[in-house]
Design an enzyme around this catalytic site. Structure first.
Site, PDB file in Angstrom:
ATOM      1  N   ASP A   6       0.885  -1.159   0.000  1.00 57.73           N
ATOM      2  CA  ASP A   6       0.000   0.000   0.000  1.00 57.73           C
ATOM      3  C   ASP A   6       0.929   1.217   0.000  1.00 57.73           C
ATOM      4  O   ASP A   6       2.081   1.123   0.442  1.00 57.73           O
ATOM      5  CB  ASP A   6      -0.847  -0.043   1.274  1.00 57.73           C
ATOM      6  CG  ASP A   6      -2.090   0.791   1.221  1.00 57.73           C
ATOM      7  OD1 ASP A   6      -2.365   1.413   0.185  1.00 57.73           O
ATOM      8  OD2 ASP A   6      -2.808   0.813   2.239  1.00 57.73           O
ATOM      9  N   ASP A  46       0.065   5.024   0.847  1.00 56.13           N
ATOM     10  CA  ASP A  46      -0.124   5.992   1.932  1.00 56.13           C
ATOM     11  C   ASP A  46      -0.141   5.280   3.281  1.00 56.13           C
ATOM     12  O   ASP A  46      -0.873   4.317   3.487  1.00 56.13           O
ATOM     13  CB  ASP A  46      -1.414   6.775   1.727  1.00 56.13           C
ATOM     14  CG  ASP A  46      -1.403   7.589   0.442  1.00 56.13           C
ATOM     15  OD1 ASP A  46      -0.301   7.855  -0.082  1.00 56.13           O
ATOM     16  OD2 ASP A  46      -2.488   7.935  -0.051  1.00 56.13           O
ATOM     17  N   PHE A  95      -5.115  12.697   1.618  1.00 53.53           N
ATOM     18  CA  PHE A  95      -4.613  12.244   0.326  1.00 53.53           C
ATOM     19  C   PHE A  95      -3.417  13.109  -0.051  1.00 53.53           C
ATOM     20  O   PHE A  95      -3.182  14.159   0.537  1.00 53.53           O
ATOM     21  CB  PHE A  95      -5.700  12.288  -0.756  1.00 53.53           C
ATOM     22  CG  PHE A  95      -6.265  13.661  -1.026  1.00 53.53           C
ATOM     23  CD1 PHE A  95      -5.697  14.495  -1.980  1.00 53.53           C
ATOM     24  CD2 PHE A  95      -7.376  14.120  -0.317  1.00 53.53           C
ATOM     25  CE1 PHE A  95      -6.213  15.762  -2.218  1.00 53.53           C
ATOM     26  CE2 PHE A  95      -7.905  15.377  -0.556  1.00 53.53           C
ATOM     27  CZ  PHE A  95      -7.320  16.202  -1.510  1.00 53.53           C
ATOM     28  N   THR A 114      -2.441   1.286  -5.078  1.00 53.97           N
ATOM     29  CA  THR A 114      -3.022   2.396  -4.316  1.00 53.97           C
ATOM     30  C   THR A 114      -4.347   2.846  -4.913  1.00 53.97           C
ATOM     31  O   THR A 114      -4.487   2.938  -6.134  1.00 53.97           O
ATOM     32  CB  THR A 114      -2.015   3.578  -4.242  1.00 53.97           C
ATOM     33  OG1 THR A 114      -2.604   4.655  -3.524  1.00 53.97           O
ATOM     34  CG2 THR A 114      -1.575   4.045  -5.606  1.00 53.97           C
ATOM     35  N   ARG A 156     -12.546  12.225  -8.365  1.00 50.46           N
ATOM     36  CA  ARG A 156     -13.254  13.386  -7.814  1.00 50.46           C
ATOM     37  C   ARG A 156     -12.746  14.708  -8.391  1.00 50.46           C
ATOM     38  O   ARG A 156     -13.241  15.775  -8.027  1.00 50.46           O
ATOM     39  CB  ARG A 156     -13.102  13.405  -6.292  1.00 50.46           C
ATOM     40  CG  ARG A 156     -13.801  12.258  -5.603  1.00 50.46           C
ATOM     41  CD  ARG A 156     -13.507  12.265  -4.116  1.00 50.46           C
ATOM     42  NE  ARG A 156     -14.275  11.267  -3.414  1.00 50.46           N
ATOM     43  CZ  ARG A 156     -13.873  10.640  -2.314  1.00 50.46           C
ATOM     44  NH1 ARG A 156     -12.688  10.936  -1.788  1.00 50.46           N
ATOM     45  NH2 ARG A 156     -14.635   9.739  -1.734  1.00 50.46           N
ATOM     46  N   CYS A 158      -5.977   2.639  -8.759  1.00 51.41           N
ATOM     47  CA  CYS A 158      -7.374   2.765  -9.158  1.00 51.41           C
ATOM     48  C   CYS A 158      -7.687   4.251  -9.206  1.00 51.41           C
ATOM     49  O   CYS A 158      -7.525   4.950  -8.213  1.00 51.41           O
ATOM     50  CB  CYS A 158      -8.286   2.075  -8.155  1.00 51.41           C
ATOM     51  SG  CYS A 158     -10.036   2.480  -8.428  1.00 51.41           S
ATOM     52  N   HIS A 215     -10.664   5.612  -9.679  1.00 49.21           N
ATOM     53  CA  HIS A 215     -12.106   5.839  -9.551  1.00 49.21           C
ATOM     54  C   HIS A 215     -12.510   6.349  -8.172  1.00 49.21           C
ATOM     55  O   HIS A 215     -11.898   6.001  -7.167  1.00 49.21           O
ATOM     56  CB  HIS A 215     -12.864   4.542  -9.844  1.00 49.21           C
ATOM     57  CG  HIS A 215     -12.536   3.969 -11.190  1.00 49.21           C
ATOM     58  ND1 HIS A 215     -11.769   2.839 -11.351  1.00 49.21           N
ATOM     59  CD2 HIS A 215     -12.843   4.412 -12.431  1.00 49.21           C
ATOM     60  CE1 HIS A 215     -11.637   2.588 -12.639  1.00 49.21           C
ATOM     61  NE2 HIS A 215     -12.272   3.525 -13.314  1.00 49.21           N
ATOM     62  N   CYS A 257     -16.282   0.249  -9.504  1.00 50.76           N
ATOM     63  CA  CYS A 257     -15.314  -0.428 -10.367  1.00 50.76           C
ATOM     64  C   CYS A 257     -14.815  -1.698  -9.684  1.00 50.76           C
ATOM     65  O   CYS A 257     -15.065  -1.924  -8.502  1.00 50.76           O
ATOM     66  CB  CYS A 257     -14.145   0.502 -10.660  1.00 50.76           C
ATOM     67  SG  CYS A 257     -13.134   0.833  -9.210  1.00 50.76           S
ATOM     68  N   CYS A 311     -11.438  -2.400  -9.754  1.00 53.90           N
ATOM     69  CA  CYS A 311     -10.030  -2.214  -9.388  1.00 53.90           C
ATOM     70  C   CYS A 311      -9.847  -1.522  -8.043  1.00 53.90           C
ATOM     71  O   CYS A 311      -8.758  -1.583  -7.466  1.00 53.90           O
ATOM     72  CB  CYS A 311      -9.278  -1.477 -10.490  1.00 53.90           C
ATOM     73  SG  CYS A 311      -9.891   0.162 -10.913  1.00 53.90           S
ATOM     74  N   ARG A 312     -10.876  -0.875  -7.534  1.00 53.15           N
ATOM     75  CA  ARG A 312     -10.740  -0.178  -6.254  1.00 53.15           C
ATOM     76  C   ARG A 312     -10.678  -1.190  -5.117  1.00 53.15           C
ATOM     77  O   ARG A 312     -11.562  -2.035  -4.964  1.00 53.15           O
ATOM     78  CB  ARG A 312     -11.912   0.785  -6.050  1.00 53.15           C
ATOM     79  CG  ARG A 312     -11.822   1.558  -4.746  1.00 53.15           C
ATOM     80  CD  ARG A 312     -12.944   2.596  -4.608  1.00 53.15           C
ATOM     81  NE  ARG A 312     -12.950   3.136  -3.276  1.00 53.15           N
ATOM     82  CZ  ARG A 312     -12.073   4.027  -2.817  1.00 53.15           C
ATOM     83  NH1 ARG A 312     -11.134   4.484  -3.601  1.00 53.15           N
ATOM     84  NH2 ARG A 312     -12.139   4.467  -1.570  1.00 53.15           N
TER      85      ARG A 312
END
Length: 194
Positions: free
Chosen positions: A7, A9, A20, A51, A58, A90, A92, A98, A100-101
């Site tokens: 991962d 973050d 973020f 990630t 957004r 991802c 999205h 989706c 992939c998230r």
């Protein structure tokens, strides 16, 4: 073959003040994380990052800014003799439904396919429960990193069964590479073919 899917973050870098990272200036490495990646590299591990980047969906930043963040990450890794072979993300927003998230496993499945590995050869290491849930779907070993400054929305209440917990990536690598001999717990110690 040995592969660590990290991962980003909270594992490689500190959480952004807004929850973020939108620019390279906001990307700050977790102390000792980059050196931990270097140790994995030297021991023959493949290291990739997966990630979720809902800020793209957004409209909070664009892919050029995201690439600039990852370029800074790669420069700082290179400065300590480390490298991440690939970054899967991802783009999205959560409401885009989706595959992939994370906790969806599509990106983990792509990595397994690309590297020709089975789940038991994968170590999913991260500070997000969703990362480990995605790892569960492919049968990976699960390691939760207890990031010190996790945002309030990052709960560890739903850790998958069998998850191991460590305070940071350095501690995980100390477990995977005991005594600095390059042998990995639960994984063959033969060097990977490139």
């Amino acid at each position: 073959m040995k592969i660590a899917i990290l991962d980003r973050d909270g594992t490689l870098n500190e959480w952004g003040a807004k929850g973020f990272i939108a620019s390279p200036d906001e990307w700050v490495a977790v102390p000792s994380a980059l050196e931990a990646v270097s140790r994995l590299n030297r021991a023959g591990w493949h290291v990739v990052v997966v990630t979720n980047q809902p800020g793209l969906g957004r409209g909070l930043f664009d892919v050029i800014e995201l690439n600039a963040v990852h370029a800074k990450m790669q420069r700082e890794l290179a400065a300590v003799g480390a490298r991440v072979e690939a970054v899967f993300f991802c783009p999205h927003a959560p409401d885009e439904d989706c595959l992939c998230r994370k906790p969806g496993a599509a990106l983990f499945e792509q990595i397994a396919d690309r590297y020709g590995v089975q789940g038991q050869q994968i170590w999913a290491i991260g500070s997000g429960v969703e990362h480990l849930q995605a790892g569960t779907a492919v049968g990976a070993h699960l390691v939760f990193v207890e990031s010190a400054a996790r945002p309030a929305f990052c709960s560890d209440a739903n850790l998958p069964e069998g998850s191991e917990r460590y305070p940071d990536l350095e501690a995980v690598v100390n477990m995977l590479l005991p005594l600095g001999d390059g042998a990995a717990k639960g994984v063959d110690s033969e060097p990977a073919n490139h």
